[in-house]
Design a protein around this motif. Structure first.
Motif, short mmCIF file in Angstrom:
data_model
loop_
_atom_site.label_atom_id
_atom_site.label_comp_id
_atom_site.label_asym_id
_atom_site.label_seq_id
_atom_site.Cartn_x
_atom_site.Cartn_y
_atom_site.Cartn_z
N MET A 93 48.01 45.20 45.01
CA MET A 93 48.08 44.80 43.62
C MET A 93 47.30 43.53 43.35
SD MET A 93 52.10 45.79 42.88
CE MET A 93 52.05 45.38 41.13
N TRP A 94 47.24 42.64 44.33
CA TRP A 94 46.58 41.34 44.13
C TRP A 94 45.10 41.47 43.82
CZ3 TRP A 94 43.23 38.95 48.00
CH2 TRP A 94 43.07 39.70 49.17
N GLN A 95 44.50 42.61 44.14
CA GLN A 95 43.06 42.77 43.98
C GLN A 95 42.66 43.32 42.60
OE1 GLN A 95 42.13 45.34 47.28
NE2 GLN A 95 42.34 43.71 48.79
N THR A 96 43.63 43.53 41.74
CA THR A 96 43.37 44.21 40.47
C THR A 96 42.48 43.40 39.54
OG1 THR A 96 45.51 45.27 40.72
CG2 THR A 96 44.47 45.47 38.58
N ALA A 97 42.40 42.10 39.74
CA ALA A 97 41.52 41.28 38.91
C ALA A 97 40.06 41.71 39.05
CB ALA A 97 41.65 39.80 39.27
N MET A 98 39.74 42.41 40.14
CA MET A 98 38.36 42.83 40.39
C MET A 98 38.21 44.34 40.21
SD MET A 98 37.47 40.36 43.58
CE MET A 98 35.79 40.95 43.67
N ARG A 99 38.90 44.88 39.22
CA ARG A 99 38.88 46.31 38.96
C ARG A 99 37.44 46.84 38.88
NH1 ARG A 99 42.83 49.01 36.43
NH2 ARG A 99 43.62 47.20 35.32
N ALA A 100 37.17 47.87 39.70
CA ALA A 100 35.89 48.60 39.73
C ALA A 100 34.71 47.76 40.23
CB ALA A 100 35.55 49.19 38.35
N TYR A 101 34.96 46.54 40.65
CA TYR A 101 33.88 45.70 41.18
C TYR A 101 33.19 46.39 42.36
CZ TYR A 101 31.61 41.56 43.23
OH TYR A 101 30.70 40.67 43.75
N GLY A 102 33.98 47.00 43.23
CA GLY A 102 33.43 47.63 44.43
C GLY A 102 33.29 49.13 44.32
N ALA A 103 32.96 49.62 43.15
CA ALA A 103 32.90 51.07 42.93
C ALA A 103 31.95 51.78 43.88
CB ALA A 103 32.49 51.36 41.48
N ASP A 104 30.93 51.08 44.37
CA ASP A 104 29.94 51.69 45.25
C ASP A 104 30.05 51.21 46.69
OD1 ASP A 104 28.74 53.15 43.11
OD2 ASP A 104 27.73 51.31 42.47
N TRP A 105 31.14 50.56 47.03
CA TRP A 105 31.31 50.04 48.38
C TRP A 105 31.57 51.13 49.41
CZ3 TRP A 105 35.28 45.50 47.52
CH2 TRP A 105 34.61 44.36 47.09
N THR A 106 31.30 50.79 50.65
CA THR A 106 31.84 51.50 51.80
C THR A 106 33.00 50.67 52.34
OG1 THR A 106 30.42 50.34 53.37
CG2 THR A 106 29.56 52.39 52.40
N LEU A 107 33.71 51.21 53.30
CA LEU A 107 34.81 50.47 53.89
C LEU A 107 34.32 49.19 54.54
CD1 LEU A 107 37.88 50.63 54.38
CD2 LEU A 107 37.39 51.76 56.56
N SER A 108 33.17 49.26 55.20
CA SER A 108 32.63 48.05 55.85
C SER A 108 32.33 46.97 54.82
CB SER A 108 31.34 48.41 56.61
OG SER A 108 31.61 49.29 57.66
N GLN A 109 31.82 47.34 53.66
CA GLN A 109 31.55 46.34 52.63
C GLN A 109 32.84 45.74 52.09
OE1 GLN A 109 29.05 49.08 50.43
NE2 GLN A 109 27.32 47.67 50.57
N TYR A 110 33.86 46.55 51.99
CA TYR A 110 35.16 46.03 51.57
C TYR A 110 35.68 45.01 52.59
CZ TYR A 110 40.28 46.12 50.93
OH TYR A 110 41.60 45.79 50.77
N PHE A 111 35.57 45.35 53.87
CA PHE A 111 36.03 44.42 54.90
C PHE A 111 35.26 43.11 54.83
CE2 PHE A 111 37.42 48.17 57.72
CZ PHE A 111 38.74 48.06 57.27
N VAL A 112 33.95 43.19 54.66
CA VAL A 112 33.14 41.97 54.58
C VAL A 112 33.56 41.13 53.38
CG1 VAL A 112 30.81 41.09 54.12
CG2 VAL A 112 31.16 42.91 55.80
N TRP A 113 33.71 41.79 52.25
CA TRP A 113 33.99 41.05 51.01
C TRP A 113 35.38 40.44 51.00
CZ3 TRP A 113 31.73 38.52 47.53
CH2 TRP A 113 32.26 38.30 46.26
N TYR A 114 36.41 41.27 51.32
CA TYR A 114 37.77 40.78 51.18
C TYR A 114 38.29 40.08 52.42
CZ TYR A 114 39.28 42.06 46.57
OH TYR A 114 39.45 42.10 45.22
N TYR A 115 38.00 40.66 53.58
CA TYR A 115 38.57 40.12 54.81
C TYR A 115 37.78 38.92 55.33
CZ TYR A 115 41.62 44.23 55.38
OH TYR A 115 42.57 45.19 55.23
N LEU A 116 36.48 38.97 55.18
CA LEU A 116 35.65 37.95 55.80
C LEU A 116 35.12 36.91 54.83
CD1 LEU A 116 33.54 40.28 58.14
CD2 LEU A 116 35.70 39.13 58.63
N GLN A 117 35.15 37.19 53.55
CA GLN A 117 34.57 36.25 52.61
C GLN A 117 35.52 35.88 51.48
OE1 GLN A 117 30.62 37.29 51.26
NE2 GLN A 117 29.99 38.05 53.25
N HIS A 118 35.57 36.71 50.46
CA HIS A 118 36.09 36.26 49.17
C HIS A 118 37.61 36.27 49.07
CE1 HIS A 118 34.59 34.80 45.45
NE2 HIS A 118 35.25 35.65 44.71
#
Length: 493
Positions: free
Chosen positions: A76-101
């Motif tokens: 639920m905490w990620q809802t502020a970024m609704r559809a931001y990652g519409a074209d992501w792969t799982l690896s991009q999600y990991f980079v963005w949320y887990y490793l960076q932002h």
């Protein structure tokens, strides 16, 4: 605009003349039927029920009364970024949320995301949601998540997690344990969980977190069978160390071998399918076919609206499509033809309602339209839509034809949270202001150029095949072995 007043708090409510999809043990469907709600519970289900004095009568004709839906896994905490990652792969999600932002989210940003997500869920007919809250990097973040849930309409299970530290660290921290204990004892929540993943490291550092969960008497939910992240090794470690039971919820479970499915089935656990996520992100093919084969209980979930739709109508539809696509494809590979769909609309509706109740151990009070249960009810009715008639197959209509815009009324414990298509008693302006502040903060922190570029972030070469979690140095050979043996030489080189 609402054209008539909503029922008053505590007022008896009678739905009349609708199709009632009960999801009871017999999966009874009643046509031209009524449902009476008194004191927050379902008082009667049947035909020609007499309205008590002062009852508020809702005409359900041309519509379907069903149990409130239950989402067993939503970040639920990620809802502020609704559809931001519409074209992501799982690896991009990991980079963005887990490793960076993700680490840049403040407590107020957690609150904003949870608040918006709660309204989003209720608006689409989801009356109970598991907040798989793995961004709680401090006690203050946890307190913000807790506050947002207990001040929002709906029922919530708070799953405490922190992707920025090892679960053996945060789960055992005295201040964090007090936070979890306070949530466990808060009657305003529908439950608590510990939410963390098992890396497969043979040292099994996650043992401490399992022991804390057992000490506190709360279940564990874990992302299992996620390509490149969690695999059969983690399931075996949980099983060998005695930490698999009927309360454990395994999310995705998409890349597991039969041995792991057998362990889940034998210990009574359940799987939360996020089919739209599994299809798009790359966890593995949605495993409904395998779960069906092994008799493993199933619930449905949204995962995150950073990517995906945030309603369970879509989840039902995509689950049916994925399962049937798998069956047809496998049959065609052998020259066979599928002449009978094994997964039915009735099944996915069960998973979206009662399946979730069973996964949470709350089937005694929610998940079906039965006398004595809490009045968590949804009326699907839209007289202005040509898609809402004729209703010939209620299960098929809900799973294949209905959208969130067709949700007319939502009750939670007999209290009206949505009526005539509009949320009731909700301060959308406050939620919008909180979300705007979060987006402004994230853009300023990262910089506008980085913010724009990270909709398609670069992938660090060392992370492509490795387990991406920051909290351990352990690296699995699973994806590397597959890459070396299966990938074309042109790619490997």
């Amino acid at each position: 605009m609402t054209t008539s007043p909503a029922p008053q708090e505590g007022q008896p409510i009678l739905f009349t003349g609708g199709i009632v999809v009960t999801l009871d043990d017999a999966h009874t469907v009643l046509r031209d039927a009524d449902v009476l709600v008194i004191d927050g519970k379902i008082a009667a289900v049947g035909h020609a029920i007499e309205a008590p004095e002062n009852a508020f009568v809702i005409d359900a004709s041309g519509g379907i009364v069903m149990p409130g839906m239950i989402d067993t896994h939503r970040h639920m905490w990620q809802t502020a970024m609704r559809a931001y990652g519409a074209d992501w792969t799982l690896s991009q999600y990991f980079v963005w949320y887990y490793l960076q932002h993700g680490a840049k989210f403040r407590p107020q940003d957690i609150w904003a995301g949870n608040t918006l997500s709660a309204l989003d869920a209720i608006e689409s007919g989801i009356t109970t949601t598991v907040d798989w809250s793995h961004g709680l990097q401090s006690v203050e973040h946890g307190e913000a998540a807790h506050d947002a849930l207990v001040t929002s309409p709906g029922r919530y299970v708070l799953g405490f997690g922190n992707i920025f530290a090892g679960p053996w660290e945060w789960a055992a921290d005295p201040a964090y344990k007090r936070l979890v204990s306070a949530a466990r004892d808060d009657s305003r929540l529908f439950g608590t969980q510990l939410a963390f993943d098992v890396t497969g490291d043979p040292a099994f550092p996650e043992r401490t977190a399992f022991e804390v969960a057992r000490e506190l008497g709360i279940p564990v939910t874990t992302h299992a069978g996620v390509w490149g992240a969690t695999n059969d090794d983690g399931i075996k470690l949980m099983y060998d160390n005695g930490f698999m039971d009927e309360k454990t919820v395994y999310v995705h479970a998409a890349t597991l071998e039969n041995d792991s499915y057998q362990r889940i089935a034998a210990t009574g656990g359940s799987v939360s399918l996020s089919t739209e996520s599994e299809q798009s992100a790359g966890q593995g093919y949605p495993p409904s076919h395998a779960l069906r084969e092994h008799g493993i209980p199933v619930s449905l979930s949204v995962d995150t609206s950073v990517w995906f739709s945030s309603d369970l109508f879509t989840a039902m539809r995509t689950t049916l499509g994925a399962d049937r696509s798998w069956e047809h494809t496998k049959a065609h590979e052998t020259g066979a033809t599928i002449t009978h769909s094994h997964l039915r609309a009735e099944h996915v509706l069960d998973w979206a309602t009662r399946g979730g109740a069973k996964a949470l151990g709350r089937d005694d009070v929610v998940g079906s339209v039965e006398v004595g249960k809490l009045a968590d009810l949804v009326l699907v009715k839209n007289d202005a839509s040509p898609a809402m008639f004729p209703i010939l197959n209620a299960y098929g209509h809900l799973a294949m034809q209905t959208t969130r815009g067709d949700v007319h009324t939502v009750l939670v414990g007999g209290e009206v949270k949505k009526f005539e298509g509009q949320l009731v008693g909700v301060d959308l302006a406050r939620a919008r202001a909180a979300i705007d502040d979060t987006v402004d903060h994230l853009q300023e922190t990262m910089g506008v150029d980085v913010w724009a570029g990270e909709m398609n972030p670069e992938i660090p070469a060392t992370k492509v095949l490795d387990n991406p979690y920051m909290y351990t140095e352990y690296r699995s050979a699973t994806t590397h072995d597959a890459f070396e043996t299966e990938a074309p030489a042109s790619i490997r080189e």
